[in-house]
Enzyme design. Sequence first.
Site, PDB file in Angstrom:
ATOM      1  N   LYS A   1       0.835  -1.112  -0.108  1.00 30.47           N
ATOM      2  CA  LYS A   1      -0.239  -0.055  -0.043  1.00 30.47           C
ATOM      3  C   LYS A   1       1.421   1.761   0.404  1.00 30.47           C
ATOM      4  CE  LYS A   1      -3.249  -1.711  -0.637  1.00 30.47           C
ATOM      5  NZ  LYS A   1      -3.502  -1.934  -2.077  1.00 30.47           N
TER       6      LYS A   1
ATOM      7  N   GLY B   1       2.508   2.615  -2.895  1.00 34.20           N
ATOM      8  CA  GLY B   1       1.814   2.917  -4.155  1.00 34.20           C
ATOM      9  C   GLY B   1       2.809   2.126  -5.227  1.00 34.20           C
ATOM     10  N   THR B   2       2.454   0.918  -5.089  1.00 32.30           N
ATOM     11  CA  THR B   2       3.144  -0.247  -6.145  1.00 32.30           C
ATOM     12  C   THR B   2       2.918   0.275  -7.059  1.00 32.30           C
ATOM     13  OG1 THR B   2       3.431  -1.707  -3.947  1.00 32.30           O
ATOM     14  CG2 THR B   2       4.649  -2.347  -5.970  1.00 32.30           C
ATOM     15  N   THR B   3       1.674   0.058  -7.342  1.00 33.59           N
ATOM     16  CA  THR B   3       1.180  -0.126  -8.633  1.00 33.59           C
ATOM     17  C   THR B   3       1.432   1.094  -9.146  1.00 33.59           C
ATOM     18  OG1 THR B   3      -0.733  -0.753  -7.605  1.00 33.59           O
ATOM     19  CG2 THR B   3      -1.390  -0.546  -9.752  1.00 33.59           C
ATOM     20  N   TRP B   4       1.934   2.477  -8.803  1.00 35.01           N
ATOM     21  CA  TRP B   4       2.248   3.211  -9.586  1.00 35.01           C
ATOM     22  C   TRP B   4       3.507   3.169 -10.194  1.00 35.01           C
ATOM     23  CZ3 TRP B   4       3.329   8.713  -6.300  1.00 35.01           C
ATOM     24  CH2 TRP B   4       3.731   9.999  -7.598  1.00 35.01           C
TER      25      TRP B   4
ATOM     26  N   ARG C   1      -7.320   3.448  -5.455  1.00 37.66           N
ATOM     27  CA  ARG C   1      -8.708   4.335  -4.662  1.00 37.66           C
ATOM     28  C   ARG C   1      -8.697   5.607  -4.499  1.00 37.66           C
ATOM     29  NH1 ARG C   1      -9.443   6.037   1.215  1.00 37.66           N
ATOM     30  NH2 ARG C   1      -7.216   6.271   1.356  1.00 37.66           N
ATOM     31  N   LYS C   2      -7.767   6.411  -3.551  1.00 35.82           N
ATOM     32  CA  LYS C   2      -7.593   8.234  -3.871  1.00 35.82           C
ATOM     33  C   LYS C   2      -6.407   8.635  -4.348  1.00 35.82           C
ATOM     34  CE  LYS C   2     -10.214   9.996  -0.588  1.00 35.82           C
ATOM     35  NZ  LYS C   2     -10.915  10.864   0.786  1.00 35.82           N
TER      36      LYS C   2
ATOM     37  N   HIS D   1       7.154  -7.736  -2.178  1.00 38.16           N
ATOM     38  CA  HIS D   1       7.473  -7.352  -0.537  1.00 38.16           C
ATOM     39  C   HIS D   1       8.394  -7.791  -0.131  1.00 38.16           C
ATOM     40  CE1 HIS D   1       4.036  -5.007  -1.894  1.00 38.16           C
ATOM     41  NE2 HIS D   1       2.983  -5.255  -1.821  1.00 38.16           N
TER      42      HIS D   1
HETATM   43  P1  A3P Z   1      -4.485   4.773  -1.361  1.00 33.58           P
HETATM   44  O1  A3P Z   1      -5.351   4.101  -1.019  1.00 33.58           O
HETATM   45  O2  A3P Z   1      -4.335   6.082   0.072  1.00 33.58           O
HETATM   46  O3  A3P Z   1      -5.569   6.130  -2.423  1.00 33.58           O
HETATM   47  P2  A3P Z   1      -0.169  -0.518  -3.144  1.00 33.58           P
HETATM   48  O4  A3P Z   1      -0.252   0.018  -5.628  1.00 33.58           O
HETATM   49  O5  A3P Z   1       1.440  -0.156  -2.839  1.00 33.58           O
HETATM   50  O6  A3P Z   1      -0.871  -1.396  -3.497  1.00 33.58           O
HETATM   51  O7  A3P Z   1      -0.561   1.383  -3.406  1.00 33.58           O
HETATM   52  C1  A3P Z   1      -1.765   1.704  -3.376  1.00 33.58           C
HETATM   53  C2  A3P Z   1      -2.280   2.693  -3.267  1.00 33.58           C
HETATM   54  O8  A3P Z   1      -1.222   3.775  -4.463  1.00 33.58           O
HETATM   55  C3  A3P Z   1      -3.341   3.562  -2.883  1.00 33.58           C
HETATM   56  O9  A3P Z   1      -3.566   4.726  -1.897  1.00 33.58           O
HETATM   57  C4  A3P Z   1      -3.798   4.057  -4.374  1.00 33.58           C
HETATM   58  O10 A3P Z   1      -4.611   5.344  -4.666  1.00 33.58           O
HETATM   59  C5  A3P Z   1      -2.487   4.417  -4.590  1.00 33.58           C
HETATM   60  N1  A3P Z   1      -2.000   4.441  -5.506  1.00 33.58           N
HETATM   61  C6  A3P Z   1      -2.534   3.750  -7.347  1.00 33.58           C
HETATM   62  N2  A3P Z   1      -1.857   3.871  -8.539  1.00 33.58           N
HETATM   63  C7  A3P Z   1      -1.669   5.631  -8.168  1.00 33.58           C
HETATM   64  C8  A3P Z   1      -0.575   6.009  -8.860  1.00 33.58           C
HETATM   65  N3  A3P Z   1      -0.967   5.941 -10.031  1.00 33.58           N
HETATM   66  N4  A3P Z   1      -0.176   8.354  -8.190  1.00 33.58           N
HETATM   67  C9  A3P Z   1      -0.553   7.578  -6.899  1.00 33.58           C
HETATM   68  N5  A3P Z   1      -1.500   6.557  -5.816  1.00 33.58           N
HETATM   69  C10 A3P Z   1      -1.392   5.864  -6.239  1.00 33.58           C
END
Ligand code: A3P
Length: 294
Positions: free
Chosen positions: A42, A44-47, A260-261, A106
């Site tokens: 959580k 910002g891995t996906t980002w 999410r946000k 992770h």
């Molecule tokens: P929130 O739940 O605070 O919105 P992970 O990818 O490690 O599981 O992390 C997920 C978090 O990264 C979520 O945070 C998600 O909304 C946020 N996220 C996903 N894509 C993003 C992006 N392109 N830019 C910024 N934050 C992003």
Amino acid sequence: VVPHIYKYHGVWHTPAQLRGVLALHQHFQAQDSDILLVTTPKSGTTWLKSIMFALMNRSRYPKSEQHPLLKTNPHVLVPFLEIKLYANKELPDLASFVSPRLFCTHLSCTTLPNSARDSACKIVYLCRNPRDTFVSLFHFSNKLRTPNLPPNSIEEVFDMFCEGASVYGPFWDHVLGYWKESLRKPQKVFFLKYEEMKEQPTLHLKRLAEFLGCPFSKVEEKEGVVGDILELCSFGNMSNLVVNRGGRLESGEEHSAYFRKGEVGDWKNYMTEEMVQRLEKISEQKFKGSGLCL
Ligand code: A3P
């Protein structure tokens, strides 16, 4: 909250994750040219998966409508090693991945395979402040919950997070381990915070490119390549793509659960003053003398 989690080398895992970690130890051999993105869940891995994929493949897909990120979920393009290597699934041929291979995990410092530690492979580490990490985890844990079960309460999830019993936790040990490695071996471990990436994305993307040995040329900068990557991978763009609004990962989670946000500071909408104080206290104790501040 998480029905069964097990401690292995001081780190908490679900049974499926643990199978993956053990398979990874058995089957993964890091190559010197590998790039490993390591993150706390959580953070910002996906980002960062998207950003690193776009960065490393920028010459193959310059400003193209055919860009793989527009059609394929980032977790497919940059797989989690421990998910790919679940012991009960067919082993993927990781050696056939095109070099430099880009993987994500992770895994904590304490469970990282020796070959990743000892080879010249590079590690990009991403973390996030514990307040937003926790709030994001709380929402995620409820998204994964079986629909007919009552949702987890924020208090329950919080207690477990503070006690360290969250997946790949304790959170603080995870971050501290890589922080120390980044100080010891700055040429091997690049330490990045979600908040700094949000605040100065251009600066940190350029630093990342330099660390990975693929700096932006003057021509690229002039042509706006840095901004294009950031725009492609922005929350607004990625979260609205059809591929990220539907579909599931191999491990079952919906793609949409990872968006999410995407903001800094959402914790203010969920945490009481006591919760904030409790996290502060743990961070102070754990990070004391390390120079790390989250
Ligand atoms: P929130 O739940 O605070 O919105 P992970 O990818 O490690 O599981 O992390 C997920 C978090 O990264 C979520 O945070 C998600 O909304 C946020 N996220 C996903 N894509 C993003 C992006 N392109 N830019 C910024 N934050 C992003």
